[in-house]
Design a protein around this motif. Structure first.
Motif, PDB file in Angstrom:
ATOM      1  N   MET A 117      43.116  63.629   0.421  1.00 49.15           N
ATOM      2  CA  MET A 117      43.655  63.597   1.784  1.00 49.15           C
ATOM      3  C   MET A 117      44.777  62.569   1.906  1.00 49.15           C
ATOM      4  SD  MET A 117      40.328  64.267   4.236  1.00 49.15           S
ATOM      5  CE  MET A 117      39.284  62.970   3.572  1.00 49.15           C
ATOM      6  N   GLY A 120      47.918  64.016   0.957  1.00 50.55           N
ATOM      7  CA  GLY A 120      48.477  65.022   1.855  1.00 50.55           C
ATOM      8  C   GLY A 120      47.698  66.311   1.966  1.00 50.55           C
ATOM      9  N   MET A 121      46.602  66.441   1.246  1.00 50.37           N
ATOM     10  CA  MET A 121      45.814  67.674   1.324  1.00 50.37           C
ATOM     11  C   MET A 121      44.989  67.697   2.598  1.00 50.37           C
ATOM     12  SD  MET A 121      43.048  69.181  -1.470  1.00 50.37           S
ATOM     13  CE  MET A 121      44.293  69.335  -2.745  1.00 50.37           C
ATOM     14  N   LYS A 122      44.839  68.869   3.208  1.00 50.72           N
ATOM     15  CA  LYS A 122      44.018  69.006   4.404  1.00 50.72           C
ATOM     16  C   LYS A 122      42.547  68.802   4.059  1.00 50.72           C
ATOM     17  CE  LYS A 122      47.132  71.989   7.018  1.00 50.72           C
ATOM     18  NZ  LYS A 122      47.301  73.281   7.742  1.00 50.72           N
ATOM     19  N   ARG A 123      41.810  68.261   5.022  1.00 51.25           N
ATOM     20  CA  ARG A 123      40.430  67.857   4.771  1.00 51.25           C
ATOM     21  C   ARG A 123      39.576  69.017   4.266  1.00 51.25           C
ATOM     22  NH1 ARG A 123      35.469  67.283   7.598  1.00 51.25           N
ATOM     23  NH2 ARG A 123      34.258  65.491   6.829  1.00 51.25           N
ATOM     24  N   LYS A 124      39.741  70.200   4.830  1.00 50.66           N
ATOM     25  CA  LYS A 124      38.916  71.334   4.429  1.00 50.66           C
ATOM     26  C   LYS A 124      39.100  71.640   2.945  1.00 50.66           C
ATOM     27  CE  LYS A 124      37.807  76.127   5.620  1.00 50.66           C
ATOM     28  NZ  LYS A 124      38.110  77.272   6.532  1.00 50.66           N
ATOM     29  N   SER A 125      40.331  71.683   2.491  1.00 52.51           N
ATOM     30  CA  SER A 125      40.611  71.958   1.077  1.00 52.51           C
ATOM     31  C   SER A 125      40.132  70.808   0.199  1.00 52.51           C
ATOM     32  CB  SER A 125      42.112  72.184   0.868  1.00 52.51           C
ATOM     33  OG  SER A 125      42.553  73.319   1.588  1.00 52.51           O
TER      34      SER A 125
END
Length: 236
Positions: A117, A120-125
């Protein structure tokens, strides 16, 4: 100047040349050269105050040497500014510490997902990938637990999951079993070395424990800021 070279002709993961580091008048590193190959497990050993943690932190870009060069893969990280080194560590390196350093207010799954996260990755992924590693390290039933609800060995496996979730080129482990009892330490080291060998990750660990070092392919002995010839190393 001290030179350490790998025993096998594999591509280098880290090459360091002429490392010097001072803390005031103390000379922590005195012209150290080190080369570590991809997929190698290396233990850095030495007495307290020998410079082993300074060497680890220099190789990882946590600190910048006063002189010399550190290259990780194709990047000279010693030439980066502090922000650049921080970005490099986040995306290409992994870290495991003596006390895990899990954030106490986050669950195991969120601790593992955090580096993704931050990148930069979204929390769901990020949670999907975090659960893959928790499952792999037999922690599927502990994803929602806080660090205070985990045993020492479980917490270190969560910390290992967090260190590996970004698929780092190199994993740095600073006394990863130092806070564990001997049986738990052995289980953690078995898991750690099995995982890095399976993934091909380079592992560099600092330890004062010969049993932990025995899991490595090679040992680097350091004393008074100098790397010792293995044949002459009575520095265990």
């Amino acid at each position: 100047m001290s030179i350490v070279t790998p025993s096998e002709a594999r591509p280098p993961a880290i090459v360091a040349r002429g490392l010097h580091k001072h803390y005031g008048t103390a000379h922590a590193l005195r012209g150290v050269d080190v080369e570590i190959t991809r997929g190698e497990i290396v233990a850095i050993m030495g007495p307290s105050g020998s410079g082993k943690s300074t060497l680890l932190h220099s190789l990882a870009g946590v600190i910048a040497p006063d002189a010399g060069e550190v290259r990780v893969g194709d990047t000279v990280i010693s030439a980066l500014d502090e922000a650049g080194r921080a970005r490099f560590r986040l995306t290409r390196l992994g870290f495991m510490f003596q006390f895990g350093q899990l954030l106490p207010e986050l669950t195991a799954e969120d601790n593992v997902a955090l580096p993704l996260m931050l990148a930069g990755m979204k929390r769901k992924s990020a949670l999907v990938q975090a659960h893959e590693w928790l499952d792999r390290l037999e922690l599927a039933g502990f994803a929602k637990r806080l660090p205070a609800e985990l045993s020492g060995g479980q917490a270190q496996r969560v910390a290992l999951s967090r260190a590996l979730v970004t698929s780092p080129e190199v994993l740095f482990a600073d006394e990863p079993t130092g806070a564990l009892d001997s049986l738990t330490a052995e289980k953690v080291m078995q898991t750690l070395t099995e995982v890095v060998r399976t993934t091909g990750t380079t592992l560099i660990l600092v330890t004062h424990d010969g049993r932990v070092a025995s899991y490595s392919d090679r040992e680097i002995f350091i004393r008074d800021g100098l790397v010792l010839d293995p044949a002459a190393a009575g520095a265990r």
